[in-house]
Scaffold this motif. Structure first.
Motif, PDB file in Angstrom:
ATOM      1  N   ALA A 285     -84.891 151.092 -63.276  1.00  0.00           N
ATOM      2  CA  ALA A 285     -84.992 149.734 -63.813  1.00  0.00           C
ATOM      3  C   ALA A 285     -83.713 149.332 -64.538  1.00  0.00           C
ATOM      4  N   ALA A 286     -83.173 150.256 -65.376  1.00  0.00           N
ATOM      5  CA  ALA A 286     -81.934 149.954 -66.101  1.00  0.00           C
ATOM      6  C   ALA A 286     -80.778 149.753 -65.133  1.00  0.00           C
ATOM      7  N   SER A 287     -80.717 150.583 -64.098  1.00  0.00           N
ATOM      8  CA  SER A 287     -79.647 150.441 -63.103  1.00  0.00           C
ATOM      9  C   SER A 287     -79.761 149.108 -62.385  1.00  0.00           C
ATOM     10  N   GLY A 288     -80.987 148.725 -62.051  1.00  0.00           N
ATOM     11  CA  GLY A 288     -81.186 147.438 -61.386  1.00  0.00           C
ATOM     12  C   GLY A 288     -80.793 146.273 -62.269  1.00  0.00           C
ATOM     13  N   MET A 289     -81.162 146.347 -63.564  1.00  0.00           N
ATOM     14  CA  MET A 289     -80.825 145.250 -64.481  1.00  0.00           C
ATOM     15  C   MET A 289     -79.316 145.128 -64.643  1.00  0.00           C
ATOM     16  N   LEU A 290     -78.630 146.263 -64.824  1.00  0.00           N
ATOM     17  CA  LEU A 290     -77.176 146.223 -64.970  1.00  0.00           C
ATOM     18  C   LEU A 290     -76.509 145.698 -63.704  1.00  0.00           C
ATOM     19  N   SER A 291     -77.042 146.084 -62.555  1.00  0.00           N
ATOM     20  CA  SER A 291     -76.462 145.618 -61.284  1.00  0.00           C
ATOM     21  C   SER A 291     -76.617 144.104 -61.152  1.00  0.00           C
ATOM     22  N   VAL A 292     -77.779 143.586 -61.552  1.00  0.00           N
ATOM     23  CA  VAL A 292     -77.982 142.129 -61.491  1.00  0.00           C
ATOM     24  C   VAL A 292     -77.040 141.416 -62.458  1.00  0.00           C
ATOM     25  N   VAL A 293     -76.899 141.985 -63.659  1.00  0.00           N
ATOM     26  CA  VAL A 293     -76.046 141.354 -64.671  1.00  0.00           C
ATOM     27  C   VAL A 293     -74.604 141.267 -64.196  1.00  0.00           C
ATOM     28  N   VAL A 294     -74.051 142.393 -63.726  1.00  0.00           N
ATOM     29  CA  VAL A 294     -72.648 142.352 -63.273  1.00  0.00           C
ATOM     30  C   VAL A 294     -72.527 141.593 -61.969  1.00  0.00           C
ATOM     31  N   GLY A 295     -73.621 141.533 -61.183  1.00  0.00           N
ATOM     32  CA  GLY A 295     -73.589 140.711 -59.976  1.00  0.00           C
ATOM     33  C   GLY A 295     -73.422 139.242 -60.311  1.00  0.00           C
ATOM     34  N   LEU A 296     -74.044 138.797 -61.406  1.00  0.00           N
ATOM     35  CA  LEU A 296     -73.864 137.412 -61.848  1.00  0.00           C
ATOM     36  C   LEU A 296     -72.416 137.138 -62.237  1.00  0.00           C
ATOM     37  N   VAL A 297     -71.788 138.135 -62.862  1.00  0.00           N
ATOM     38  CA  VAL A 297     -70.376 137.963 -63.227  1.00  0.00           C
ATOM     39  C   VAL A 297     -69.523 137.799 -61.971  1.00  0.00           C
ATOM     40  N   LEU A 298     -69.798 138.600 -60.958  1.00  0.00           N
ATOM     41  CA  LEU A 298     -69.029 138.484 -59.715  1.00  0.00           C
ATOM     42  C   LEU A 298     -69.270 137.121 -59.069  1.00  0.00           C
ATOM     43  N   LEU A 299     -70.493 136.633 -59.122  1.00  0.00           N
ATOM     44  CA  LEU A 299     -70.775 135.311 -58.556  1.00  0.00           C
ATOM     45  C   LEU A 299     -69.987 134.229 -59.297  1.00  0.00           C
ATOM     46  N   ILE A 300     -69.896 134.367 -60.621  1.00  0.00           N
ATOM     47  CA  ILE A 300     -69.123 133.392 -61.391  1.00  0.00           C
ATOM     48  C   ILE A 300     -67.648 133.453 -60.992  1.00  0.00           C
ATOM     49  N   ALA A 301     -67.139 134.673 -60.831  1.00  0.00           N
ATOM     50  CA  ALA A 301     -65.733 134.824 -60.419  1.00  0.00           C
ATOM     51  C   ALA A 301     -65.513 134.232 -59.028  1.00  0.00           C
ATOM     52  N   CYS A 302     -66.467 134.479 -58.121  1.00  0.00           N
ATOM     53  CA  CYS A 302     -66.345 133.925 -56.778  1.00  0.00           C
ATOM     54  C   CYS A 302     -66.448 132.399 -56.789  1.00  0.00           C
ATOM     55  N   ALA A 303     -67.292 131.885 -57.690  1.00  0.00           N
ATOM     56  CA  ALA A 303     -67.385 130.428 -57.813  1.00  0.00           C
ATOM     57  C   ALA A 303     -66.062 129.850 -58.284  1.00  0.00           C
ATOM     58  N   ASN A 304     -65.381 130.573 -59.172  1.00  0.00           N
ATOM     59  CA  ASN A 304     -64.046 130.134 -59.585  1.00  0.00           C
ATOM     60  C   ASN A 304     -63.100 130.077 -58.399  1.00  0.00           C
ATOM     61  N   LEU A 305     -63.147 131.137 -57.595  1.00  0.00           N
ATOM     62  CA  LEU A 305     -62.273 131.171 -56.415  1.00  0.00           C
ATOM     63  C   LEU A 305     -62.578 129.989 -55.497  1.00  0.00           C
ATOM     64  N   ALA A 306     -63.864 129.761 -55.234  1.00  0.00           N
ATOM     65  CA  ALA A 306     -64.229 128.640 -54.368  1.00  0.00           C
ATOM     66  C   ALA A 306     -63.790 127.313 -54.973  1.00  0.00           C
ATOM     67  N   SER A 307     -63.918 127.187 -56.283  1.00  0.00           N
ATOM     68  CA  SER A 307     -63.506 125.949 -56.949  1.00  0.00           C
ATOM     69  C   SER A 307     -62.008 125.737 -56.828  1.00  0.00           C
ATOM     70  N   PHE A 308     -61.238 126.813 -57.021  1.00  0.00           N
ATOM     71  CA  PHE A 308     -59.780 126.698 -56.873  1.00  0.00           C
ATOM     72  C   PHE A 308     -59.401 126.326 -55.442  1.00  0.00           C
ATOM     73  N   LEU A 309     -60.105 126.936 -54.479  1.00  0.00           N
ATOM     74  CA  LEU A 309     -59.791 126.660 -53.076  1.00  0.00           C
ATOM     75  C   LEU A 309     -60.147 125.222 -52.705  1.00  0.00           C
ATOM     76  N   LEU A 310     -61.228 124.713 -53.279  1.00  0.00           N
ATOM     77  CA  LEU A 310     -61.578 123.317 -53.014  1.00  0.00           C
ATOM     78  C   LEU A 310     -60.524 122.379 -53.587  1.00  0.00           C
ATOM     79  N   ALA A 311     -59.956 122.739 -54.733  1.00  0.00           N
ATOM     80  CA  ALA A 311     -58.877 121.938 -55.305  1.00  0.00           C
ATOM     81  C   ALA A 311     -57.659 121.980 -54.391  1.00  0.00           C
ATOM     82  N   GLN A 312     -57.375 123.181 -53.886  1.00  0.00           N
ATOM     83  CA  GLN A 312     -56.248 123.300 -52.949  1.00  0.00           C
ATOM     84  C   GLN A 312     -56.496 122.488 -51.680  1.00  0.00           C
ATOM     85  N   ALA A 313     -57.775 122.454 -51.266  1.00  0.00           N
ATOM     86  CA  ALA A 313     -58.093 121.763 -50.016  1.00  0.00           C
ATOM     87  C   ALA A 313     -57.656 120.302 -50.069  1.00  0.00           C
TER      88      ALA A 313
END
Length: 816
Positions: A285-313
């Motif tokens: 359970a703890a491993s799953g919770m930590l994985s979800v938490v850091v997965g959200l961080v990666l999604l935020i980072a990826c959203a930044n990348l997508a946002s930057f790319l849309l600006a470049q577009a």
């Protein structure tokens, strides 16, 4: 292949041409990938990495079931009875027990975990030695008759430099010589993952190694043996369970005091066990919770990348339109753009792997107040490297796809005719706005979780343990039965206490057999109290107990509230037994009455209560008041003691001085541990501190990434409206109103994201209820403070680019 090489070369040129964009995108993605890689490395080491055993499907772990603990350990006598009863069901049935030996390092002591094992321990698992040989059944026959040892592979590498000449050498453990007969397998560290055994010794050497007065080998009530067996050919789990049920019934009839009606035997396939079946669910359970938490961080980072790319577009519309007008295929342009984002993500993955390595190294080197070292192999294996590569490619491809599709879908003719890059009101880019809303919502959820854990940790820290409120040094040592008789041991302890009391700064000193809140051990005894019926199926009440000298209560800060303290001049070994109880004990059996002078029966003797002390925490900080019995050390001798010295000076310095004093009195004295009271109490908070630290760091990282994303959105919107700003400023618009106008769009996104985050956090916080202490899942402080913090930071992130735009020269803005 040539096309791919061309795409890669073009992508590299594009990346080099935009160093600012590249740096921000790399850092954002690398932080997200690094956090995910670090957590996955931990999860991989705990959940997925297993020792290669011979025919593992034939192995089973056997546990002793008791009230409140479904998967407990056996006594050695029970193991022998079970082994005799199940003859023919197993090819081999092995037992192991954890213990500790000391290693002096200058003025401190390193405690090394070891395993005491029966002769079939290695053969049952089908393990082979690195050097020499492993223990065999003939090495575990006669009590104290087999002074041989197998050195663990990891300790052989660290302490002996991998010297092949170790076999046949004599080493001293706890003051006794042992001959090294071999080095253990490379990939096997012991019975339980994370607890590396530095040495493996025959079970029959327990008495010499531990030097206790009463041998656990002869005590049916001493449970500390882990059992592992290899099933005989043709034997099923169902058949074994039936035999064990009969064994349980026989034990209940023969030993009713030890085998209560709720006690039994549980069998679990070894392949299904990570550490202990009772803990495995928490780990998953703890491993799953930590994985979800850091997965959200990666999604935020990826959203930044997508946002930057849309600006470049938007900036690359004309470039793409020209290529399409010249006959370029849209699919080729999408592939080329995806190549850019994938290369960027792979570079971020490599940087993220380095960040993960630094984080894990900091964790390994952290000076945690643990009672024993925890060892996990956190080096990246193929599974970890594959995971890092996979999430890097997925991040680049998945979040680069939408910007690539949007970039390659311009209205070619109008785009080629439009010579300006700005002017007018920019059209709303829905996808970019949705990304910002998602980032804000995810950040708020993580901040809420981090705040709840932090407030829960603070609530635990505020718990009064009932002792240790003043700085104190703690030294655990042993006056072993091989070197001291009980009379000699008492004399040595008395002399040691006198010497320690003379040390500068020491205000009080005493000893206890088992200090409160000891994670490694709890002692209890059965007590009969006149006028009180024990629980069904028991002949008495099970009460925690220990032995102390008269100085312990003053040294530990436990106040005497009634009666008298122990007195070595009165409470002699041959005098009538006496005890001191805590207030919880007195309130349970004699509420509103005086407990002093009462008689209880324990250990087959009538014992008079001579005093009552304040209630201290015994097993956990969060426990309700637990009854406790203190016996006089002068009447009940113990070979292993914990010395507590309350001091007016630095406790760590006092601990060193106590260590030196004991060493001067007996250079060969077994000293198990040296620490401060603060460190002892801090051990119980380690899981909560680590949880709060990890989730707090992840939440802070998510907030940083979301802030960068919001800043980028507002900056881009401001840049797109440069001409509009110039017109407004030239017509005399107020700068403050212009700033507010430019901030409005970004803050509207923040508001939507905040509302969405609060709803998600409120719904999900109930899942954390079992992990929180003293804090409700819907904590008003958290759900007010976190949105305010996020809103404040968002306002700053939006205000900075808006303020900068309001100060531009209107003439230059009109020309842009």
């Amino acid at each position: 292949m040539d096309t791919l090489r061309q795409d890669i070369r073009f992508a590299m040129r594009r990346i080099r041409r935009s160093p600012g964009f590249t740096l921000i995108a790399l850092l954002s993605l690398a932080l997200g990938i690094g956090a995910n890689t670090a957590i996955f490395t931990l999860v991989n080491a705990v959940l997925f990495t297993r020792t290669e055993l011979e025919r593992p499907d034939e192995l089973v772990d056997i546990y002793y079931r008791q009230a409140g603990f479904e998967y407990a350990t056996f006594s050695y006598l029970d193991y022998q009875d079970l082994r005799a009863t199940t003859a023919g069901m197993f090819v081999g049935l092995a037992a192991s027990r954890f213990s500790f030996v000391q290693r002096d390092i200058g003025d401190s002591v390193e405690t090394l975990p070891v395993e005491l094992v029966t002769g079939e321990y290695f053969t049952v698992r089908g393990l082979q030695p690195t050097l020499g040989r492993l223990l065999r059944p003939e090495d575990d026959v006669v009590r104290d008759g087999h002074p041989v040892v197998v050195v663990g592979h990891g300790y052989w590498q660290r302490a002996f430099g991998g010297d092949p000449g170790i076999v046949g050498r004599e080493i001293r453990l706890n003051g006794s010589p042992y001959t090294v007969i071999g080095v253990g397998p490379r990939d096997f560290a012991g019975q339980i993952k994370g607890f590396e055994a530095n040495f493996f010794l025959p079970m029959m050497m327990s008495d010499r190694l531990e030097g206790t007065q009463f041998s656990w080998l002869e005590s049916r009530g001493s449970h500390s043996a882990f059992l592992t067996g290899r099933l005989a050919p043709g034997v099923s789990l169902a058949a074994l369970t039936a035999v064990l049920d009969n064994f349980t019934n026989d034990m209940r009839a023969t030993y009713p005091d030890e085998w209560l009606p709720d006690n039994g035997v549980v069998v679990v396939p070894t392949q299904d066990v990570i550490m202990n079946p009772m803990l495995d669910g928490v780990l998953v359970a703890a491993s799953g919770m930590l994985s979800v938490v850091v997965g959200l961080v990666l999604l935020i980072a990826c959203a930044n990348l997508a946002s930057f790319l849309l600006a470049q577009a938007r900036d690359r519309r004309k470039e793409i339109a020209i290529k399409l007008a010249l006959g370029a295929r849209r699919s080729g342009l999408v592939r080329q753009l995806l190549t850019e984002t994938t290369l960027l993500a792979l570079a971020a993955g490599a940087l993220g792997a380095m960040i993960a390595a630094l984080l894990l190294r900091a964790l390994v080197n952290a000076d945690l107040p643990l009672p024993f070292p925890i060892t996990l192999d956190l080096s990246p294996d193929l599974r970890v490297l594959g995971y890092t590569f996979g999430i890097s490619v997925l991040a680049g491809a998945l979040f680069g796809l939408a910007p690539a599709v949007q970039t390659t879908n311009p209205d070619v003719a109008p785009t080629l005719k439009d010579e300006s890059t700005g002017g007018g009101r920019p059209r709303r880019v829905t996808l970019r706005n949705a990304l910002v809303v998602g980032q804000v919502a995810a950040s708020l959820v993580l901040l809420v979780v981090a705040s709840l854990f932090l407030r829960s940790l603070l609530a635990r820290r505020d718990i009064d343990p009932g002792f240790g409120d003043a700085p104190a040094a703690i030294v655990q040592f042993g006056v072993t039965a091989q070197r001291y008789t009980p009379e000699q041991g008492r004399l040595f302890v008395r002399r040691a206490l006198d010497e320690v009391a003379r040390l500068p700064g020491v205000e009080a000193v005493g000893v206890i057999d088992n200090l409160h809140l000891n994670l490694l051990s709890t002692d209890w005894t059965e007590v009969q109290v006149a006028g009180h019926e024990p629980p069904p199926g028991q002949s008495g009440f099970l009460v925690d107990e220990t032995q102390v000298d008269p100085g312990f209560f003053g040294a530990a800060g436990i106040r005497l509230v009634a009666g008298r303290n122990f007195d070595d001049r009165i409470d002699l070994a041959d005098a009538p037994p006496v005890a001191i109880v805590n207030e919880a004990f007195a309130n349970q059996f004699w509420p509103g009455e005086d407990a002093v002078g009462r008689i209880v029966r324990t250990r087959g003797r009538d014992t008079r209560i001579v005093g009552v002390v304040e209630t201290a925490k015994v097993r956990t900080l969060g426990e309700p008041p637990r009854p406790f019995l203190y016996f006089a050390y002068s009447q009940q001798y113990s070979t292993y003691l914990t010395l507590v010295a309350r001091t007016a000076g630095p406790a760590d310095r006092t601990a060193t001085e106590v260590f030196r004093t004991l060493r001067s009195l007996d250079p060969d004295l077994i000293i198990v541990d040296t620490k401060t009271m603060e460190r002892h109490l801090g051990t119980l908070l380690i899981p909560f501190r680590l949880g709060a630290l990890v989730i707090g760091a992840v939440a802070a990282l998510a907030l940083l990434l979301a802030t960068i994303g919001l800043y980028g959105v507002v900056s881009y919107a401001v840049a797109s409206r440069t001409r509009e700003v110039g017109i407004r400023m030239s017509l005399g618009a107020d700068r403050t109103r212009v700033v507010g106008l430019l901030m409005r769009g970004g803050l509207r996104l923040v508001l939507v994201g905040t509302v969405a985050g609060v709803v998600i956090a409120a719904a999900g916080s109930r899942l954390l209820q079992g992990l929180l202490f003293g804090v409700p899942p819907f904590d008003p402080v958290t759900f007010i403070a976190v949105p305010l913090l996020l809103s404040t930071i968002s306002v700053v992130a939006a205000w900075l680019p808006a303020r900068r735009a309001s100060r531009i020269d209107p003439v230059r803005a009109l020309r842009s």
